[in-house]
Motif scaffolding. Structure first.
Motif, PDB file in Angstrom:
ATOM      1  N   LEU A 136       0.830  -1.189   0.000  1.00 25.78           N
ATOM      2  CA  LEU A 136       0.000   0.000   0.000  1.00 25.78           C
ATOM      3  C   LEU A 136       0.878   1.258   0.000  1.00 25.78           C
ATOM      4  O   LEU A 136       1.981   1.253   0.551  1.00 25.78           O
ATOM      5  CB  LEU A 136      -0.885   0.046   1.250  1.00 25.78           C
ATOM      6  CG  LEU A 136      -1.941  -1.047   1.430  1.00 25.78           C
ATOM      7  CD1 LEU A 136      -2.542  -0.947   2.824  1.00 25.78           C
ATOM      8  CD2 LEU A 136      -3.017  -0.944   0.365  1.00 25.78           C
ATOM      9  N   THR A 137       0.347   2.329  -0.586  1.00 18.08           N
ATOM     10  CA  THR A 137       0.985   3.634  -0.458  1.00 18.08           C
ATOM     11  C   THR A 137       0.456   4.327   0.788  1.00 18.08           C
ATOM     12  O   THR A 137      -0.562   3.916   1.361  1.00 18.08           O
ATOM     13  CB  THR A 137       0.684   4.526  -1.678  1.00 18.08           C
ATOM     14  OG1 THR A 137      -0.719   4.822  -1.693  1.00 18.08           O
ATOM     15  CG2 THR A 137       1.080   3.836  -2.975  1.00 18.08           C
ATOM     16  N   ALA A 138       1.117   5.397   1.186  1.00 20.70           N
ATOM     17  CA  ALA A 138       0.635   6.167   2.333  1.00 20.70           C
ATOM     18  C   ALA A 138      -0.759   6.711   2.064  1.00 20.70           C
ATOM     19  O   ALA A 138      -1.630   6.697   2.943  1.00 20.70           O
ATOM     20  CB  ALA A 138       1.609   7.314   2.636  1.00 20.70           C
ATOM     21  N   ARG A 139      -1.009   7.180   0.846  1.00 24.75           N
ATOM     22  CA  ARG A 139      -2.317   7.763   0.536  1.00 24.75           C
ATOM     23  C   ARG A 139      -3.446   6.747   0.670  1.00 24.75           C
ATOM     24  O   ARG A 139      -4.590   7.103   0.945  1.00 24.75           O
ATOM     25  CB  ARG A 139      -2.322   8.351  -0.874  1.00 24.75           C
ATOM     26  CG  ARG A 139      -1.555   9.645  -0.989  1.00 24.75           C
ATOM     27  CD  ARG A 139      -1.797  10.363  -2.303  1.00 24.75           C
ATOM     28  NE  ARG A 139      -1.417   9.513  -3.449  1.00 24.75           N
ATOM     29  CZ  ARG A 139      -2.247   9.148  -4.417  1.00 24.75           C
ATOM     30  NH1 ARG A 139      -3.517   9.503  -4.372  1.00 24.75           N
ATOM     31  NH2 ARG A 139      -1.817   8.428  -5.425  1.00 24.75           N
ATOM     32  N   GLN A 140      -3.134   5.499   0.455  1.00 20.29           N
ATOM     33  CA  GLN A 140      -4.182   4.480   0.524  1.00 20.29           C
ATOM     34  C   GLN A 140      -4.632   4.183   1.951  1.00 20.29           C
ATOM     35  O   GLN A 140      -5.681   3.585   2.146  1.00 20.29           O
ATOM     36  CB  GLN A 140      -3.704   3.191  -0.156  1.00 20.29           C
ATOM     37  CG  GLN A 140      -3.612   3.312  -1.668  1.00 20.29           C
ATOM     38  CD  GLN A 140      -3.015   2.085  -2.314  1.00 20.29           C
ATOM     39  OE1 GLN A 140      -1.897   1.679  -1.998  1.00 20.29           O
ATOM     40  NE2 GLN A 140      -3.757   1.472  -3.219  1.00 20.29           N
ATOM     41  N   ILE A 141      -3.836   4.577   2.935  1.00 16.61           N
ATOM     42  CA  ILE A 141      -4.243   4.308   4.318  1.00 16.61           C
ATOM     43  C   ILE A 141      -4.291   5.568   5.182  1.00 16.61           C
ATOM     44  O   ILE A 141      -4.519   5.493   6.376  1.00 16.61           O
ATOM     45  CB  ILE A 141      -3.317   3.268   4.990  1.00 16.61           C
ATOM     46  CG1 ILE A 141      -1.848   3.697   4.948  1.00 16.61           C
ATOM     47  CG2 ILE A 141      -3.493   1.910   4.377  1.00 16.61           C
ATOM     48  CD1 ILE A 141      -0.927   2.754   5.677  1.00 16.61           C
ATOM     49  N   GLU A 182       5.419   7.070  -5.560  1.00 12.47           N
ATOM     50  CA  GLU A 182       5.132   6.815  -4.152  1.00 12.47           C
ATOM     51  C   GLU A 182       5.591   5.401  -3.798  1.00 12.47           C
ATOM     52  O   GLU A 182       5.400   4.461  -4.578  1.00 12.47           O
ATOM     53  CB  GLU A 182       3.626   6.929  -3.889  1.00 12.47           C
ATOM     54  CG  GLU A 182       3.041   8.298  -4.174  1.00 12.47           C
ATOM     55  CD  GLU A 182       1.524   8.266  -4.160  1.00 12.47           C
ATOM     56  OE1 GLU A 182       0.940   9.012  -3.354  1.00 12.47           O
ATOM     57  OE2 GLU A 182       0.921   7.493  -4.924  1.00 12.47           O
ATOM     58  N   ARG A 183       6.167   5.264  -2.612  1.00 13.48           N
ATOM     59  CA  ARG A 183       6.552   3.940  -2.153  1.00 13.48           C
ATOM     60  C   ARG A 183       5.323   3.062  -1.946  1.00 13.48           C
ATOM     61  O   ARG A 183       4.294   3.502  -1.433  1.00 13.48           O
ATOM     62  CB  ARG A 183       7.291   4.021  -0.825  1.00 13.48           C
ATOM     63  CG  ARG A 183       8.762   4.331  -0.918  1.00 13.48           C
ATOM     64  CD  ARG A 183       9.468   3.946   0.379  1.00 13.48           C
ATOM     65  NE  ARG A 183      10.826   4.466   0.395  1.00 13.48           N
ATOM     66  CZ  ARG A 183      11.262   5.417   1.205  1.00 13.48           C
ATOM     67  NH1 ARG A 183      10.435   5.958   2.065  1.00 13.48           N
ATOM     68  NH2 ARG A 183      12.508   5.823   1.165  1.00 13.48           N
ATOM     69  N   LEU A 184       5.458   1.803  -2.315  1.00 13.58           N
ATOM     70  CA  LEU A 184       4.480   0.769  -1.993  1.00 13.58           C
ATOM     71  C   LEU A 184       5.060  -0.043  -0.845  1.00 13.58           C
ATOM     72  O   LEU A 184       6.041  -0.764  -1.016  1.00 13.58           O
ATOM     73  CB  LEU A 184       4.224  -0.118  -3.215  1.00 13.58           C
ATOM     74  CG  LEU A 184       3.502   0.556  -4.381  1.00 13.58           C
ATOM     75  CD1 LEU A 184       3.744  -0.198  -5.674  1.00 13.58           C
ATOM     76  CD2 LEU A 184       2.010   0.647  -4.081  1.00 13.58           C
ATOM     77  N   TYR A 185       4.479   0.109   0.327  1.00 13.26           N
ATOM     78  CA  TYR A 185       5.015  -0.516   1.535  1.00 13.26           C
ATOM     79  C   TYR A 185       4.442  -1.923   1.712  1.00 13.26           C
ATOM     80  O   TYR A 185       3.264  -2.172   1.467  1.00 13.26           O
ATOM     81  CB  TYR A 185       4.668   0.326   2.760  1.00 13.26           C
ATOM     82  CG  TYR A 185       5.258   1.709   2.754  1.00 13.26           C
ATOM     83  CD1 TYR A 185       6.545   1.935   3.225  1.00 13.26           C
ATOM     84  CD2 TYR A 185       4.525   2.802   2.283  1.00 13.26           C
ATOM     85  CE1 TYR A 185       7.078   3.211   3.233  1.00 13.26           C
ATOM     86  CE2 TYR A 185       5.065   4.085   2.289  1.00 13.26           C
ATOM     87  CZ  TYR A 185       6.339   4.279   2.761  1.00 13.26           C
ATOM     88  OH  TYR A 185       6.877   5.550   2.768  1.00 13.26           O
ATOM     89  N   ASP A 186       5.313  -2.832   2.157  1.00 14.19           N
ATOM     90  CA  ASP A 186       4.875  -4.199   2.433  1.00 14.19           C
ATOM     91  C   ASP A 186       5.805  -4.801   3.479  1.00 14.19           C
ATOM     92  O   ASP A 186       6.803  -4.188   3.886  1.00 14.19           O
ATOM     93  CB  ASP A 186       4.889  -5.043   1.149  1.00 14.19           C
ATOM     94  CG  ASP A 186       3.875  -6.175   1.177  1.00 14.19           C
ATOM     95  OD1 ASP A 186       3.365  -6.499   2.276  1.00 14.19           O
ATOM     96  OD2 ASP A 186       3.594  -6.750   0.116  1.00 14.19           O
ATOM     97  N   LEU A 187       5.485  -6.015   3.892  1.00 15.26           N
ATOM     98  CA  LEU A 187       6.313  -6.709   4.875  1.00 15.26           C
ATOM     99  C   LEU A 187       7.565  -7.273   4.211  1.00 15.26           C
ATOM    100  O   LEU A 187       7.512  -7.743   3.069  1.00 15.26           O
ATOM    101  CB  LEU A 187       5.520  -7.848   5.516  1.00 15.26           C
ATOM    102  CG  LEU A 187       4.265  -7.456   6.295  1.00 15.26           C
ATOM    103  CD1 LEU A 187       3.590  -8.712   6.842  1.00 15.26           C
ATOM    104  CD2 LEU A 187       4.588  -6.479   7.421  1.00 15.26           C
ATOM    105  N   PRO A 188       8.699  -7.249   4.903  1.00 23.02           N
ATOM    106  CA  PRO A 188       9.934  -7.770   4.316  1.00 23.02           C
ATOM    107  C   PRO A 188       9.813  -9.210   3.823  1.00 23.02           C
ATOM    108  O   PRO A 188      10.371  -9.548   2.773  1.00 23.02           O
ATOM    109  CB  PRO A 188      10.946  -7.663   5.462  1.00 23.02           C
ATOM    110  CG  PRO A 188      10.429  -6.553   6.312  1.00 23.02           C
ATOM    111  CD  PRO A 188       8.939  -6.650   6.239  1.00 23.02           C
TER     112      PRO A 188
END
Length: 411
Positions: A136-141, A182-188
């Motif tokens: 997810l991006t920051a904007r999505q949450i 935008e970064r897409l953040y996820d678990l390592p």
């Protein structure tokens, strides 16, 4: 070692002086990753985003999808984290950077540390959202909130701040970037290779040796300051790691006339010392060849400062200025802009370095600008007469044929 030899060592270590492949492949990308260890990221897209440029400077026109694959698809060869700055880093170095993740509580920027202390529930909620729904991006949450407007570059929401804290501490990572960068953040564990995550965490001292070793391989030659700066290792710890590598014979003390440092100059034991370097390259302001400005000045007598944060009326050479390397010298600098709406690469100003031949430089630089424009998918190069090399470069550029656009490295 003469200064000319040291200069050639530095260029060869960075991958210059080698024939460029006719059609670069993933093997060429991997060889550059092996050599440089990281590509610095920057959001400015005035020509192309910074991490695309080092491969172009060394390999010539390449398909940027190769870099996307290396950074965003299994098997991932690169991962995003804090190296020299925010960078795409050789994924094999992830274990050696866990000390930086573990030190987030002390080293992260103030607002990140405050939000962890003051809003732990929000940090936990954001982490849980990534675990449940990522990437997810920051904007999505993000949720609605009033943001500060007193600093133009850092008006992050609380959610974005939580994400950056979790990213710094290694609890989440970047699965990639979207079209808006935008970064897409996820678990390592959903992003990084399992064999990397399974590796034991080295001690901080062992990690410092690993990172200084890669810095020495990438630079070929440098002072304690240069070697530590490559991965932002504090000076005291860098000295300890350099001493360990000197004891093992991997770093050799050398004397270079005109290049002095309290800790001495260190040569990588396997560094190549070519008899000559033939190269032609435009270097991004964030290229690893120009990371450490004192080193650049000592080796090439080339004083370079980035001026993107300097008010326009106080700039000397321009907004986004590329050094131009020709063989073994930095011979010029050009302020570039990819005008995508008009389909042209604009040279807003061009400047010749002292002692360089204006005819030779303008001809070589015009050729390299033509190649860059084609790689960027642009159809022409337009040179302003601004700068002491501008008129000569404009004349040389007018003699070249119109370009057929090839690809879009600014995506």
């Amino acid at each position: 070692m003469t200064l000319a030899q040291a200069r050639r060592v530095a260029l060869a270590a960075q991958g210059f002086g080698r024939p460029q492949p006719t059609r670069p492949t993933m093997r060429d990308v991997q060889a550059t990753v092996d050599r440089l260890a990281q590509f610095q990221i920057d959001s400015i897209n005035i020509v192309a985003r910074a991490h695309y440029l080092p491969l172009f400077s060394r390999l010539g026109p390449y398909d940027t999808e190769l870099l996307h694959r290396a950074a965003q698809r299994p098997p991932r060869r690169l991962f995003e984290y804090w190296g020299h700055e925010a960078s795409l880093i050789d994924v094999r170095l992830q274990p050696a950077l866990r000390w930086r993740m573990a030190a987030a509580a002390e080293d992260a920027w103030g607002r990140m540390k405050r939000i962890r202390a003051e809003q732990p529930g929000l940090v936990d909620a954001v982490r849980a959202e990534i675990a449940d729904q990522g990437p997810l991006t920051a904007r999505q949450i993000e949720y609605e909130e009033e943001r500060r407007t007193d600093h133009w570059g850092w008006n992050w929401s609380s959610v974005k701040t939580c994400l950056e804290w979790l990213f710094w501490s290694g609890e989440i990572t970047a699965a990639g970037r979207n079209r808006q960068f935008e970064r897409l953040y996820d678990l390592p564990e959903r992003v990084l290779p399992a064999q990397i995550l399974a590796q034991p965490t080295p001690s901080q001292e062992e990690a410092d040796v690993i990172l200084i070793r890669r810095a020495a391989q990438a630079l070929g030659i440098g002072t304690t300051r240069c070697l530590g700066d490559y991965f932002r290792i504090p000076a005291g710890r860098a000295r300890v790691a350099i001493a360990a590598l000197a004891e093992s014979g991997e770093l050799l003390p050398v004397a270079v006339p005109g290049w002095t440092d309290k800790g001495g100059v260190h040569l990588w034991h396997n560094a190549r010392i070519p008899r000559r370097i033939e190269a032609r390259a435009l270097l991004s302001p964030f290229d690893s060849m120009v990371f450490e400005r004192q080193r650049l000045e000592r080796l090439f007598h080339f004083r370079y400062r980035i001026e993107i944060y300097v008010p326009a009326e106080r700039r000397v050479h321009g907004y986004y200025v590329y050094p131009f390397l020709l063989d073994e010298a930095m011979v010029a600098r050009v302020d570039l802009k990819a005008d995508r709406a008009s389909g042209v690469l604009r040279v807003n100003s061009a400047w010749l370095e002292e002692g360089a031949d204006p005819a030779e430089v303008s001809e070589a630089l015009a050729g390299e600008l033509t190649v860059m424009a084609g790689w960027l998918g642009l159809n022409d190069v337009v040179v302003s007469p601004c700068g002491d090399l501008g008129p000569r470069l404009a004349a040389a550029q007018q003699e070249r044929p119109t370009i057929g656009g090839a690809s879009d490295a600014g995506a």
